[in-house]
Design a protein around this motif. Structure first.
Motif, PDB file in Angstrom:
ATOM      1  N   GLY A   1      70.124 -18.395  -7.541  1.00  0.00           N
ATOM      2  CA  GLY A   1      70.624 -17.531  -6.606  1.00  0.00           C
ATOM      3  C   GLY A   1      69.441 -16.603  -6.024  1.00  0.00           C
ATOM      4  O   GLY A   1      68.305 -17.003  -5.922  1.00  0.00           O
ATOM      5  N   GLY A   2      70.181 -15.400  -5.378  1.00  0.00           N
ATOM      6  CA  GLY A   2      69.428 -14.579  -4.690  1.00  0.00           C
ATOM      7  C   GLY A   2      68.229 -13.804  -5.557  1.00  0.00           C
ATOM      8  O   GLY A   2      67.097 -13.860  -5.057  1.00  0.00           O
ATOM      9  N   THR A   3      68.385 -13.345  -6.734  1.00  0.00           N
ATOM     10  CA  THR A   3      67.525 -12.828  -7.602  1.00  0.00           C
ATOM     11  C   THR A   3      66.509 -13.417  -7.960  1.00  0.00           C
ATOM     12  O   THR A   3      65.248 -12.620  -8.010  1.00  0.00           O
ATOM     13  CB  THR A   3      68.366 -11.924  -8.869  1.00  0.00           C
ATOM     14  OG1 THR A   3      69.497 -11.345  -8.597  1.00  0.00           O
ATOM     15  CG2 THR A   3      67.412 -11.231  -9.815  1.00  0.00           C
TER      16      THR A   3
ATOM     17  N   PHE B   1      63.520 -12.764  -5.237  1.00  0.00           N
ATOM     18  CA  PHE B   1      62.809 -11.608  -5.134  1.00  0.00           C
ATOM     19  C   PHE B   1      61.351 -11.501  -6.037  1.00  0.00           C
ATOM     20  O   PHE B   1      60.360 -11.356  -5.456  1.00  0.00           O
ATOM     21  CB  PHE B   1      63.360 -10.422  -5.999  1.00  0.00           C
ATOM     22  CG  PHE B   1      64.791  -9.948  -5.509  1.00  0.00           C
ATOM     23  CD1 PHE B   1      64.964  -9.867  -4.088  1.00  0.00           C
ATOM     24  CD2 PHE B   1      66.113  -9.540  -6.517  1.00  0.00           C
ATOM     25  CE1 PHE B   1      66.187  -9.531  -3.608  1.00  0.00           C
ATOM     26  CE2 PHE B   1      67.037  -9.030  -5.783  1.00  0.00           C
ATOM     27  CZ  PHE B   1      67.441  -9.067  -4.263  1.00  0.00           C
TER      28      PHE B   1
ATOM     29  N   TRP C   1      69.735  -3.887  -1.848  1.00  0.00           N
ATOM     30  CA  TRP C   1      69.089  -5.002  -2.184  1.00  0.00           C
ATOM     31  C   TRP C   1      67.436  -5.005  -1.685  1.00  0.00           C
ATOM     32  O   TRP C   1      66.888  -5.882  -2.299  1.00  0.00           O
ATOM     33  CB  TRP C   1      69.719  -6.333  -1.321  1.00  0.00           C
ATOM     34  CG  TRP C   1      71.208  -6.432  -1.982  1.00  0.00           C
ATOM     35  CD1 TRP C   1      72.431  -6.351  -1.420  1.00  0.00           C
ATOM     36  CD2 TRP C   1      71.320  -6.957  -3.271  1.00  0.00           C
ATOM     37  NE1 TRP C   1      73.266  -6.552  -2.267  1.00  0.00           N
ATOM     38  CE2 TRP C   1      72.677  -7.165  -3.290  1.00  0.00           C
ATOM     39  CE3 TRP C   1      70.618  -7.382  -4.260  1.00  0.00           C
ATOM     40  CZ2 TRP C   1      73.392  -7.646  -4.480  1.00  0.00           C
ATOM     41  CZ3 TRP C   1      71.138  -8.064  -5.456  1.00  0.00           C
ATOM     42  CH2 TRP C   1      72.518  -8.059  -5.669  1.00  0.00           C
TER      43      TRP C   1
ATOM     44  N   CYS D   1      65.472  -6.775   4.114  1.00  0.00           N
ATOM     45  CA  CYS D   1      66.763  -7.353   3.812  1.00  0.00           C
ATOM     46  C   CYS D   1      67.364  -7.284   5.281  1.00  0.00           C
ATOM     47  O   CYS D   1      67.850  -6.174   5.608  1.00  0.00           O
ATOM     48  CB  CYS D   1      67.278  -6.746   2.835  1.00  0.00           C
ATOM     49  SG  CYS D   1      69.062  -7.238   2.317  1.00  0.00           S
TER      50      CYS D   1
ATOM     51  N   ASN E   1      70.326  -7.876   6.221  1.00  0.00           N
ATOM     52  CA  ASN E   1      71.831  -7.329   6.163  1.00  0.00           C
ATOM     53  C   ASN E   1      71.978  -6.906   4.748  1.00  0.00           C
ATOM     54  O   ASN E   1      71.969  -7.699   3.927  1.00  0.00           O
ATOM     55  CB  ASN E   1      72.849  -8.383   6.602  1.00  0.00           C
ATOM     56  CG  ASN E   1      74.363  -7.694   6.708  1.00  0.00           C
ATOM     57  OD1 ASN E   1      74.603  -7.329   7.743  1.00  0.00           O
ATOM     58  ND2 ASN E   1      74.936  -8.001   5.720  1.00  0.00           N
TER      59      ASN E   1
ATOM     60  N   THR F   1      74.050  -5.753   2.482  1.00  0.00           N
ATOM     61  CA  THR F   1      75.424  -6.117   1.698  1.00  0.00           C
ATOM     62  C   THR F   1      76.687  -4.914   1.467  1.00  0.00           C
ATOM     63  O   THR F   1      77.497  -4.813   1.607  1.00  0.00           O
ATOM     64  CB  THR F   1      75.350  -7.323   0.813  1.00  0.00           C
ATOM     65  OG1 THR F   1      74.463  -8.179   0.800  1.00  0.00           O
ATOM     66  CG2 THR F   1      76.835  -7.989   0.517  1.00  0.00           C
TER      67      THR F   1
ATOM     68  N   ASP G   1      65.290 -11.662   3.774  1.00  0.00           N
ATOM     69  CA  ASP G   1      66.464 -12.126   2.780  1.00  0.00           C
ATOM     70  C   ASP G   1      67.711 -11.809   3.577  1.00  0.00           C
ATOM     71  O   ASP G   1      68.267 -10.868   4.120  1.00  0.00           O
ATOM     72  CB  ASP G   1      66.653 -10.976   1.464  1.00  0.00           C
ATOM     73  CG  ASP G   1      67.839 -10.936   0.929  1.00  0.00           C
ATOM     74  OD1 ASP G   1      69.052 -12.076   1.045  1.00  0.00           O
ATOM     75  OD2 ASP G   1      68.312 -10.126   0.117  1.00  0.00           O
TER      76      ASP G   1
ATOM     77  N   SER H   1      70.678 -13.302   2.857  1.00  0.00           N
ATOM     78  CA  SER H   1      71.979 -13.575   2.071  1.00  0.00           C
ATOM     79  C   SER H   1      73.107 -13.481   2.615  1.00  0.00           C
ATOM     80  O   SER H   1      74.084 -14.488   2.601  1.00  0.00           O
ATOM     81  CB  SER H   1      71.985 -12.990   0.733  1.00  0.00           C
ATOM     82  OG  SER H   1      70.563 -13.423  -0.055  1.00  0.00           O
ATOM     83  N   SER H   2      73.514 -12.194   3.258  1.00  0.00           N
ATOM     84  CA  SER H   2      74.829 -11.856   3.683  1.00  0.00           C
ATOM     85  C   SER H   2      74.828 -12.001   4.990  1.00  0.00           C
ATOM     86  O   SER H   2      75.902 -11.550   5.438  1.00  0.00           O
ATOM     87  CB  SER H   2      75.138 -10.460   2.969  1.00  0.00           C
ATOM     88  OG  SER H   2      74.232  -9.451   3.164  1.00  0.00           O
TER      89      SER H   2
ATOM     90  N   TRP I   1      65.097 -16.476   3.340  1.00  0.00           N
ATOM     91  CA  TRP I   1      65.881 -17.026   1.986  1.00  0.00           C
ATOM     92  C   TRP I   1      67.011 -16.515   2.342  1.00  0.00           C
ATOM     93  O   TRP I   1      67.395 -15.570   2.590  1.00  0.00           O
ATOM     94  CB  TRP I   1      65.353 -17.027   0.722  1.00  0.00           C
ATOM     95  CG  TRP I   1      65.101 -15.276   0.418  1.00  0.00           C
ATOM     96  CD1 TRP I   1      63.863 -14.546   0.585  1.00  0.00           C
ATOM     97  CD2 TRP I   1      66.056 -14.619  -0.489  1.00  0.00           C
ATOM     98  NE1 TRP I   1      64.350 -13.325  -0.246  1.00  0.00           N
ATOM     99  CE2 TRP I   1      65.530 -13.415  -0.780  1.00  0.00           C
ATOM    100  CE3 TRP I   1      67.305 -15.030  -0.993  1.00  0.00           C
ATOM    101  CZ2 TRP I   1      66.191 -12.331  -1.502  1.00  0.00           C
ATOM    102  CZ3 TRP I   1      67.913 -13.925  -1.785  1.00  0.00           C
ATOM    103  CH2 TRP I   1      67.494 -12.621  -2.017  1.00  0.00           C
TER     104      TRP I   1
ATOM    105  N   GLN J   1      76.144 -17.650  -1.881  1.00  0.00           N
ATOM    106  CA  GLN J   1      77.454 -17.374  -2.449  1.00  0.00           C
ATOM    107  C   GLN J   1      77.967 -16.531  -1.462  1.00  0.00           C
ATOM    108  O   GLN J   1      79.419 -16.082  -1.549  1.00  0.00           O
ATOM    109  CB  GLN J   1      77.617 -16.962  -3.806  1.00  0.00           C
ATOM    110  CG  GLN J   1      77.311 -15.581  -4.217  1.00  0.00           C
ATOM    111  CD  GLN J   1      75.593 -15.664  -4.288  1.00  0.00           C
ATOM    112  OE1 GLN J   1      74.806 -16.354  -3.720  1.00  0.00           O
ATOM    113  NE2 GLN J   1      75.207 -14.574  -5.115  1.00  0.00           N
ATOM    114  N   LYS J   2      77.551 -15.720  -0.388  1.00  0.00           N
ATOM    115  CA  LYS J   2      78.003 -14.811   0.591  1.00  0.00           C
ATOM    116  C   LYS J   2      78.552 -15.646   1.669  1.00  0.00           C
ATOM    117  O   LYS J   2      79.594 -15.186   1.817  1.00  0.00           O
ATOM    118  CB  LYS J   2      76.767 -13.987   0.956  1.00  0.00           C
ATOM    119  CG  LYS J   2      76.048 -13.101  -0.142  1.00  0.00           C
ATOM    120  CD  LYS J   2      77.057 -12.226  -0.988  1.00  0.00           C
ATOM    121  CE  LYS J   2      76.268 -11.874  -2.304  1.00  0.00           C
ATOM    122  NZ  LYS J   2      74.959 -11.433  -2.371  1.00  0.00           N
TER     123      LYS J   2
HETATM  124  C1  PLP Z   1      74.103 -10.933  -3.228  1.00  0.00           C
HETATM  125  C2  PLP Z   1      72.672 -10.630  -2.814  1.00  0.00           C
HETATM  126  C3  PLP Z   1      71.563 -10.788  -3.486  1.00  0.00           C
HETATM  127  C4  PLP Z   1      71.693 -11.169  -4.876  1.00  0.00           C
HETATM  128  O1  PLP Z   1      72.090 -12.513  -5.177  1.00  0.00           O
HETATM  129  P1  PLP Z   1      72.398 -13.111  -6.472  1.00  0.00           P
HETATM  130  O2  PLP Z   1      72.726 -14.523  -6.216  1.00  0.00           O
HETATM  131  O3  PLP Z   1      73.525 -12.395  -6.993  1.00  0.00           O
HETATM  132  O4  PLP Z   1      71.040 -12.922  -7.422  1.00  0.00           O
HETATM  133  C5  PLP Z   1      70.310 -10.538  -2.825  1.00  0.00           C
HETATM  134  N1  PLP Z   1      70.416  -9.856  -1.673  1.00  0.00           N
HETATM  135  C6  PLP Z   1      71.495  -9.861  -0.801  1.00  0.00           C
HETATM  136  C7  PLP Z   1      71.397  -9.213   0.364  1.00  0.00           C
HETATM  137  C8  PLP Z   1      72.631 -10.064  -1.580  1.00  0.00           C
HETATM  138  O5  PLP Z   1      73.739  -9.752  -0.621  1.00  0.00           O
END
Ligand code: PLP
Length: 362
Positions: free
Chosen positions: A77-79, A82, A103, A149, A151, A153, A173, A175-176, A192, A196-197
């Protein structure tokens, strides 16, 4: 068969397109004549290799990813990203991080384990309710990259203009907001996104990395699995990948192409978010938390001004079929996450509900 489904405003794991879930359901017991479910397949089989290849090809087409970038599917996942970003890209042991919310703060804390972190701009002074002006940052010559980052979240702020990195590599990042709007990949060294978002099931990140950033000379403390080059050299199958997530994400990539691609998604997302922000801006009970120019079209935090009333709204909304509207515990209030898969009708129904709640309190 029709299912009873709620409007799910969760920040992640979050809604997936219904058409995609139905396709997955139909392929569950016997994937296209293979005699098995994708969950049961060897990742070394031809049939799975084709699933992975198509997923990558479709993502490349969707984002117009240039040939000198690798696309990686990495577990954790995201973490995990990092740490991976800092471990792989901190060559001089120095990087700039722009602090815009929860984040980026997490990313900063992790990067500090591996090197020096410089924060040339931050919006902490106003509780991360805006994106700082990053047109002329004091970035040291020997800094390895500039990290954002794109966006936030939790705080609901988004970058609409990328920072001037003064020629340094930009790491983002996404992710969202991944696949929520067109993206010029060539402006980044690395993008990256935890999937799951805005894409699929939890437990995996997509990494898009410029080839010249893949390194053979990582410090010996870096675990094998944490090397981007190891993943790139092995087509994201150094070990057993998250086959299920790759399959589901591939379905979403194809779905987005059929929907008209990222330009179409951007337009739909903007219109959808406007419905909610217009209501919040005209409301005498609710208020959006973020400066208009930096508002996210994916995550919309809002408040009444009273903790008790916020909680009442969340409970009443839940009873009316609107799930997961509670704001993140670190900021409170409410938050509606309205990713690609949230239909416009869901946002309109939420606004009708909030309006009725407001009128009941007059
Ligand atoms: C949810 C999120 C993360 C962390 O993701 P995990 O899969 O829970 O580790 C990192 N960055 C952003 C912007 C997120 O929304």
């Amino acid at each position: 068969m029709k299912y009873e489904r709620s409007y799910n405003f969760s920040a992640g794991p979050a809604m997936m397109p219904e058409a995609v879930l139905e396709e997955i359901r139909d392929e569950m017991m016997n994937y296209r004549g293979s005699g098995m479910c994708v969950m049961e397949m060897s990742h070394r089989s031809k049939v799975f290799q084709q699933i992975a290849d198509e997923a990558e090809a479709d993502l490349r087409a969707l984002m117009h990813i240039p040939d000198n970038y690798k696309v990686l599917f990495i577990q954790g996942g995201g973490t995990v990203q990092f740490a991976m970003v800092a471990m792989n890209l901190m060559k001089n042991g120095k990087a700039c991080y722009i602090e815009t919310g929860a984040w980026s703060k997490k990313a900063i804390a992790e990067a500090k384990k591996y090197g020096e972190v410089i924060i040339p701009a931050s919006s902490a002074d106003k509780n991360f309710s805006y994106i700082p002006d990053c047109r002329d940052l004091p970035i040291p010559e020997d800094c390895d990259y500039v990290y954002i980052c794109e966006n936030e979240t939790i705080h609901g702020v988004t970058w609409n203009t990328l920072p001037d990195t003064k020629g340094h590599i930009l790491v983002s990042d996404q992710s969202s907001m991944f696949l929520s709007r067109p993206c010029d990949v060539s402006r980044y060294g690395l993008i990256w996104a935890g999937v799951q978002k805005n894409v699929g099931p939890a437990g995996m990140a997509v990494v898009i990395i410029r080839e010249d950033l893949l390194r053979d000379d990582l410090p010996s403390f870096v675990p094998t699995y944490m090397s981007y080059k190891v993943h790139a050299d092995n087509g994201s199958m150094y070990n057993t990948p998250n086959c299920w997530a790759i399959y589901c994400c591939g379905k979403v990539f194809r779905y987005l192409m059929e929907q008209g691609g990222l330009e179409a998604m951007a337009q739909r997302n903007a219109e959808k978010a406007k419905v909610l922000y217009d209501f919040l801006d005209s409301s005498s009970l609710f208020r959006a938390a973020v400066t208009p120019a930096d508002r996210s079209v994916m995550n919309v935090p809002f408040v009444t001004g009273s903790k008790e009333l916020d909680a009442e709204v969340v409970a009443a909304a839940k009873a009316a079929g609107f799930d997961n509207l509670k704001g993140h515990k670190s900021v409170g209030g409410l938050r509606a996450s309205i990713y690609n898969a949230m239909p416009r009708e869901g946002v309109e129904a939420l606004v009708d509900f909030l309006q009725a709640f407001e009128e009941s309190r007059r």
